[in-house]
Scaffold this active site. Structure first.
Site, PDB file in Angstrom:
ATOM      1  CG  ASP A 109      -1.782   1.144   1.395  1.00 17.28           C
ATOM      2  OD1 ASP A 109      -2.718   1.232   0.586  1.00 17.28           O
ATOM      3  OD2 ASP A 109      -1.567   1.968   2.294  1.00 17.28           O
ATOM      4  CD  GLU A 111      -2.451   2.185  -3.435  1.00 13.63           C
ATOM      5  OE1 GLU A 111      -3.374   2.966  -3.694  1.00 13.63           O
ATOM      6  OE2 GLU A 111      -1.707   2.353  -2.459  1.00 13.63           O
TER       7      GLU A 111
END
Ligand code: GLC
Length: 668
Positions: free
Chosen positions: A311, A353
């Site tokens: 993330d 990401e």
């Protein structure tokens, strides 16, 4: 390449450290001698990479060898804890490292609670996942998180515990096993950049433990934050300005020096919080943070997680005087984590990401860094193309920016849980006379439904009054026109909206890489405005596209007369075409000049198979010359998906007509 000198140093380092690791783990080694042997082989192979990267990041610290030894002990310990079935999977994946490029792959993503209540609920949905054809399931963050606001779980308080309402870690591990038996790989997030302010590390920091204060970036006053902020972007400007959060009386008693801050007398602190104020950015300049996060990652891998979604990777390294995004050290860090995984959990893959400029997105993609990556450019341009009906930017992006290392794959998607940011390259846009700034404004207006002729019903996200910038929230169906068509128009518009949904899914299912469906989209789920009544969500419009799964709607998925059924059945047909035709494996894509500004065309080739894909982004019928088909050696009558019409002249087909918003696939 390592010079011979460095090679010698590397070998010497390992020779010195190994006996210490062996002494520390003597019992484990005695109990699992063959496991230790396997570990040793991988360690010999990947230690040089790990050492070079780790030394590059931390080699100048006086305590470098302490941390390196600590890391090796962690790796070995994790390996001994790795279950046998996962060790078997490790071997299988090493034999076939590009398994994820198969056309059998299909991804799905959902929230545990919203889709199925809890982990047991997810288990009960396995038959549905198989029906849909999933081989990859991303469960949104399910770890212990603060009650109330927690950014949909992206504020993690512990990776060792599942968020209590959802279940337990034992249930997660057993679910991972059941999914694997059903041919589905489990994907979860490692929220690499930050933890919640309730994480035990943050709690220790708050209690004044300097060792843990150094896990984060905390400053006693504005002096250093001000300097950093001269170059930082605001990510959640709605929530707090800048990148820091002021916490009065953060520390119980004054401490003299935190992160190089000046001596001070108060217990206040400015904590680096790129996202929400309760999400504290980790300080990876501290090797202890590297080691502890590596342990968390390996722990998850040992529960049966096969892909880690990294993330917010763009933000993980900070350097004064820079934007603190996409820095070289961020890449070194991920590569070092990757080396860790190659040694102690080889089956684990990384998905990046990085929702940033396309030039930066690709830098994370490499077999030695992230083998998988979201494709935010394709996502954004699919929506942009639906709005403009002109395929120029999209075709350019696919021809110039789609090709990545053959050992990696894109994860192609049309919607996920986040907002849509218009991350195309301004330079690319300029080539078509499009001004990037104006185009973003247009897209925001269009998808908020404020532009004449807009079919979309989206909401602004994080509107920044200073820059006028914003991003867009909304479900696929609502953005594609289904909400407006149902509520304000009629059957013709409903039909067009369904075609738009299928059209963009058609592209992600055929373009090459792993297609990812945001569950709910497969039955045309509309925006859910009830988030406005929830005090934990009302300030974050992304919740408009995070509704609870509607079981009654799902029950209509096989009803050809229902909208749910029309979307679901249409998708099922496309999925069957993808899985039934080898040309859709791998990642080779060539854009076709269709001689029509509204029709995207590309050809896919793999293992002697070829497919031509055509997508008409216009609301009216379009045609393309027959020679395009001949040029790419596919047959106008070998239609794998969708119907087309031939225009004949004197009995000979000269052009092929593509219906409004139609998607066509031809084979050789
Ligand atoms: C990622 C997530 C997003 C979250 C942010 C902070 O971008 O996808 O939902 O808000 O990271 O963790």
């Amino acid at each position: 390449m390592l010079t011979s000198n460095v090679q010698r140093e590397t070998q010497l380092t390992l020779k010195r450290l190994l006996p210490r690791v062996e002494r520390e783990l003597a019992d484990c080694i005695a109990a699992d001698a063959s496991g230790w042997e396997v570990f040793g082989v991988r360690l010999q192979k990947h230690f040089p990479t790990l050492f070079e990267l780790y030394a590059g990041l931390y080699g100048r610290r006086y305590d470098f060898f302490f941390h390196l030894e600590d890391l090796l002990i962690s790796l070995a310990r994790s390996w001994f804890a790795r279950p046998n079935d996962l060790r078997t999977l490790d071997k299988a994946r090493e034999m076939n490292p590009v398994w994820f490029q198969s056309n059998q792959m299909l991804g799905g993503v959902c929230y545990v609670d919203l889709f199925a209540g809890d982990l047991e609920g997810v288990r009960s949905k396995i038959p549905y996942f198989k029906e849909l054809g999933l081989t990859y399931l991303h469960l949104m963050p399910l770890f212990k998180a603060p009650d109330g606001e927690n950014d949909g779980g992206y504020a993690v308080s512990s990776y060792r515990d599942v968020h209590p309402p959802l279940g337990t870690m034992e249930q997660l591990a057993s679910l991972a096993g059941d999914l694997r038996s059903a041919g589905i790989s489990l994907v979860v997030d490692l929220v690499f950049n930050h933890t919640s302010d309730e994480h035990i590390w943050a709690q220790h920091a708050k209690a004044g433990d300097e060792e843990y204060a150094d896990f984060y970036r905390i400053f006693p006053n504005r002096e250093i934050p001000d300097l950093y902020e001269q170059n930082l972007r605001e990510i959640f400007p709605d929530e707090h300005a800048g990148a820091f959060t002021f916490l009065p009386d953060l520390f119980p008693s004054p401490i003299s020096e935190v992160n190089g801050g000046k001596a001070r007398d108060g217990g206040d602190g400015w904590v680096w919080t790129t996202f929400h104020s309760y999400q504290w950015d980790l300080n990876y300049a501290n090797p202890a943070v590297f080691n502890r996060m590596a342990e968390e990652m390996l722990f998850l891998a040992n529960q049966g997680v096969e892909v880690i979604r990294l993330d917010a990777v763009a933000f993980i390294w900070k350097e004064m005087g820079t934007s603190c995004e996409n820095l070289a050290q961020a890449h070194q860090l991920i590569r070092a984590f990757n080396a860790v995984s190659r040694i102690a959990s080889p089956a684990l893959l990384f998905k990046s990401e990085a929702i940033v400029h396309p030039d930066d997105v690709v830098k994370y993609i490499d077999p030695n860094e992230c083998q998988l990556s979201y494709n935010p450019l394709l996502m954004a341009l699919l929506w942009s193309t639906l709005a403009t009906r002109e395929v120029n930017l999209l075709a350019q992006a696919l021809s110039a920016r789609f090709k990545i290392h053959p050992g990696t794959a894109w994860v192609n998607y049309v919607r996920v849980h986040d907002d849509i940011g218009w991350t195309f390259s301004d330079d690319d846009a300029t080539k078509f006379g499009i001004n990037g700034y104006d185009h973003r404004r247009f897209l925001n207006e269009f998808f908020r439904g404020r532009h004449d002729g807009s079919f979309a019903r989206g909401l602004p996200f994080q509107e920044n009054p200073k820059t006028g910038d914003c991003r867009i929230s909304g479900t696929c169906a609502s953005l594609a026109g289904l909400e407006k068509a149902i509520k304000e128009e009629g059957p013709d518009e409903v039909e067009l909206a369904i075609r738009r949904i299928l059209l963009i899914h058609g592209v992600i299912l055929t373009a090459g890489g792993i297609p990812l469906i945001y569950l709910g989209d497969e039955i045309g789920t509309l925006n859910d405005y009830t988030y406005r009544d929830d005090p934990d969500h009302e300030r974050d419009s992304r919740w408009v596209h995070r509704p609870r799964a509607d079981l009654q709607a799902y029950a209509k998925r096989n009803d050809p007369a229902a909208i749910e059924g029309r979307v679901y059945q249409g998708l099922q047909k496309m999925i069957a075409v993808r899985k039934g035709y080898d040309a859709f494996s791998g990642g080779i894509l060539e854009v076709i000049p269709t001689e029509n500004a509204h029709v995207l065309g590309f050809v896919r080739t793999h293992a002697g198979k070829r497919a031509v894909v055509l997508a008409n982004f216009s609301d009216s019928a379009q045609s393309i010359p027959r020679r395009v088909f001949e040029q790419y050696a596919v047959h106008v009558d070998h239609n794998l998906y969708g119907d087309s019409r031939n225009l004949n002249q004197e009995g000979i087909t000269t052009r092929v007509v593509i219906e409004p918003l139609a998607f066509l696939v031809f084979g050789n």
